[in-house]
Design a protein around this motif. Structure first.
Motif, PDB file in Angstrom:
ATOM      1  N   GLU A 106       2.407   4.643   5.624  1.00 15.33           N
ATOM      2  CA  GLU A 106       3.610   3.837   5.445  1.00 15.33           C
ATOM      3  C   GLU A 106       3.337   2.859   4.297  1.00 15.33           C
ATOM      4  N   ILE A 107       4.209   2.853   3.312  1.00 17.92           N
ATOM      5  CA  ILE A 107       4.047   1.960   2.165  1.00 17.92           C
ATOM      6  C   ILE A 107       4.144   0.515   2.648  1.00 17.92           C
ATOM      7  N   ARG A 108       3.178  -0.293   2.240  1.00 14.93           N
ATOM      8  CA  ARG A 108       3.160  -1.706   2.634  1.00 14.93           C
ATOM      9  C   ARG A 108       4.195  -2.497   1.829  1.00 14.93           C
ATOM     10  N   LEU A 109       4.888  -3.385   2.535  1.00 20.42           N
ATOM     11  CA  LEU A 109       5.852  -4.297   1.909  1.00 20.42           C
ATOM     12  C   LEU A 109       5.418  -5.716   2.238  1.00 20.42           C
ATOM     13  N   PHE A 110       5.389  -6.547   1.200  1.00 21.34           N
ATOM     14  CA  PHE A 110       5.033  -7.952   1.371  1.00 21.34           C
ATOM     15  C   PHE A 110       6.174  -8.826   0.883  1.00 21.34           C
ATOM     16  N   ARG A 111       6.402  -9.916   1.603  1.00 23.52           N
ATOM     17  CA  ARG A 111       7.318 -10.965   1.119  1.00 23.52           C
ATOM     18  C   ARG A 111       6.448 -12.140   0.702  1.00 23.52           C
ATOM     19  N   LEU A 112       6.626 -12.551  -0.557  1.00 18.30           N
ATOM     20  CA  LEU A 112       5.905 -13.704  -1.080  1.00 18.30           C
ATOM     21  C   LEU A 112       6.865 -14.876  -1.152  1.00 18.30           C
ATOM     22  N   THR A 113       6.497 -15.975  -0.516  1.00 18.58           N
ATOM     23  CA  THR A 113       7.319 -17.184  -0.550  1.00 18.58           C
ATOM     24  C   THR A 113       6.513 -18.302  -1.184  1.00 18.58           C
ATOM     25  N   ARG A 114       7.220 -19.228  -1.824  1.00 20.56           N
ATOM     26  CA  ARG A 114       6.538 -20.376  -2.460  1.00 20.56           C
ATOM     27  C   ARG A 114       5.808 -21.201  -1.410  1.00 20.56           C
ATOM     28  N   HIS A 174      -3.628   2.994  -0.045  1.00 27.02           N
ATOM     29  CA  HIS A 174      -2.940   1.753  -0.382  1.00 27.02           C
ATOM     30  C   HIS A 174      -3.546   1.173  -1.657  1.00 27.02           C
ATOM     31  N   PRO A 175      -2.728   0.554  -2.506  1.00 30.14           N
ATOM     32  CA  PRO A 175      -3.294  -0.090  -3.692  1.00 30.14           C
ATOM     33  C   PRO A 175      -4.212  -1.254  -3.299  1.00 30.14           C
ATOM     34  N   THR A 176      -5.231  -1.490  -4.098  1.00 24.01           N
ATOM     35  CA  THR A 176      -6.225  -2.521  -3.797  1.00 24.01           C
ATOM     36  C   THR A 176      -5.601  -3.895  -3.639  1.00 24.01           C
ATOM     37  N   TRP A 177      -4.586  -4.200  -4.438  1.00 24.14           N
ATOM     38  CA  TRP A 177      -3.999  -5.534  -4.361  1.00 24.14           C
ATOM     39  C   TRP A 177      -3.423  -5.804  -2.971  1.00 24.14           C
ATOM     40  N   THR A 178      -2.986  -4.746  -2.240  1.00 26.29           N
ATOM     41  CA  THR A 178      -2.444  -4.978  -0.895  1.00 26.29           C
ATOM     42  C   THR A 178      -3.561  -5.364   0.073  1.00 26.29           C
ATOM     43  N   THR A 179      -4.730  -4.742  -0.087  1.00 27.60           N
ATOM     44  CA  THR A 179      -5.892  -5.100   0.741  1.00 27.60           C
ATOM     45  C   THR A 179      -6.310  -6.539   0.461  1.00 27.60           C
ATOM     46  N   ASN A 180      -6.275  -6.911  -0.821  1.00 27.96           N
ATOM     47  CA  ASN A 180      -6.616  -8.289  -1.197  1.00 27.96           C
ATOM     48  C   ASN A 180      -5.637  -9.284  -0.567  1.00 27.96           C
ATOM     49  N   PRO A 226      15.578   3.465  -6.446  1.00 30.91           N
ATOM     50  CA  PRO A 226      15.544   4.689  -5.637  1.00 30.91           C
ATOM     51  C   PRO A 226      14.256   5.519  -5.727  1.00 30.91           C
ATOM     52  N   PRO A 227      13.507   5.524  -6.839  1.00 27.66           N
ATOM     53  CA  PRO A 227      12.272   6.327  -6.859  1.00 27.66           C
ATOM     54  C   PRO A 227      11.251   5.965  -5.774  1.00 27.66           C
ATOM     55  N   TYR A 228      11.363   4.779  -5.151  1.00 23.12           N
ATOM     56  CA  TYR A 228      10.441   4.454  -4.065  1.00 23.12           C
ATOM     57  C   TYR A 228      10.521   5.499  -2.947  1.00 23.12           C
ATOM     58  N   ALA A 229      11.692   6.102  -2.740  1.00 25.06           N
ATOM     59  CA  ALA A 229      11.841   7.135  -1.706  1.00 25.06           C
ATOM     60  C   ALA A 229      10.968   8.345  -2.034  1.00 25.06           C
ATOM     61  N   THR A 230      10.917   8.724  -3.309  1.00 26.26           N
ATOM     62  CA  THR A 230      10.068   9.845  -3.728  1.00 26.26           C
ATOM     63  C   THR A 230       8.609   9.520  -3.492  1.00 26.26           C
ATOM     64  N   TYR A 231       8.211   8.279  -3.811  1.00 20.56           N
ATOM     65  CA  TYR A 231       6.821   7.883  -3.595  1.00 20.56           C
ATOM     66  C   TYR A 231       6.464   7.986  -2.113  1.00 20.56           C
ATOM     67  N   GLN A 232       7.359   7.535  -1.232  1.00 22.50           N
ATOM     68  CA  GLN A 232       7.086   7.574   0.204  1.00 22.50           C
ATOM     69  C   GLN A 232       6.961   9.014   0.697  1.00 22.50           C
ATOM     70  N   ILE A 274       6.228  -4.096  -3.285  1.00 17.86           N
ATOM     71  CA  ILE A 274       6.175  -2.788  -2.651  1.00 17.86           C
ATOM     72  C   ILE A 274       4.868  -2.110  -3.045  1.00 17.86           C
ATOM     73  N   GLY A 275       4.018  -1.823  -2.073  1.00 22.11           N
ATOM     74  CA  GLY A 275       2.711  -1.210  -2.334  1.00 22.11           C
ATOM     75  C   GLY A 275       2.792   0.297  -2.420  1.00 22.11           C
ATOM     76  N   SER A 276       3.605   0.803  -3.347  1.00 19.12           N
ATOM     77  CA  SER A 276       3.858   2.240  -3.431  1.00 19.12           C
ATOM     78  C   SER A 276       2.692   3.023  -4.026  1.00 19.12           C
ATOM     79  N   ASN A 277       1.916   2.390  -4.899  1.00 13.31           N
ATOM     80  CA  ASN A 277       0.806   3.055  -5.575  1.00 13.31           C
ATOM     81  C   ASN A 277       1.292   4.289  -6.332  1.00 13.31           C
ATOM     82  N   PHE A 278       2.542   4.239  -6.792  1.00 15.42           N
ATOM     83  CA  PHE A 278       3.166   5.329  -7.549  1.00 15.42           C
ATOM     84  C   PHE A 278       3.139   6.651  -6.774  1.00 15.42           C
TER      85      PHE A 278
END
Length: 157
Positions: A148-156, A90-96, A136-142, A81-85
């Protein structure tokens, strides 16, 4: 829910936490993870966590970032979850990850090659609902940001 976790949820929703945590928590996690040779990730005592290694979008150099995650054992995947607190941008890692979706996570002291996919539409909605149930704190961050907070799914891989 343990009282300590309830307190942490309340604290993590404050603006002071959002100002301090992005600087303090990752630095602490990287240091402890390195000193323990990948065996300990302190923030994982609160929430499950991984160390994400992904190439920088501009530099192409490996970037290591400790992140909270939501494990999805049924899919052998992790939700990031790219909430960036709750801070703007957006946090840099999401751009990467957008630039270089093939990455690696260190999960329980094991390096695992993964492929990241940005979620959208109904898949993102379902993942966001699961993330809010999980932390639940993700709702406060949003609520604090216009993006829109970015969400990524990482699969093997």
């Amino acid at each position: 829910m343990p009282p300590g976790l309830r307190l942490m949820q309340k604290m993590s929703s404050t603006r002071t936490f959002a100002r301090i945590a992005p600087h303090f928590i990752p630095a602490m996690d990287r240091t402890v993870h390195r000193l323990t040779r990948g065996k300990v990730l302190l923030s994982a005592k609160m929430l499950p966590g991984v160390i994400l290694t992904v190439r920088g979008a501009k530099s192409g150099l490996p970037r290591r970032t400790p992140l909270a995650c939501m494990p999805e054992p049924e899919n052998d995947s992790w939700l990031l979850i790219g909430s960036n607190f709750g801070r703007p941008g957006h946090p840099t890692w999401t751009t990467n990850l957008l630039a270089h979706p093939d990455a690696e996570v260190n999960w329980h002291a094991t390096n695992i090659p993964v492929h990241a996919r940005l979620l959208s539409g109904p898949e993102r909605t379902a993942a966001w609902t699961a993330a809010l149930n999980f932390w639940p704190p993700y709702a406060t961050y949003q609520q604090r940001v216009d993006r829109e907070i970015r969400l990524f799914r990482l699969t093997r891989r």
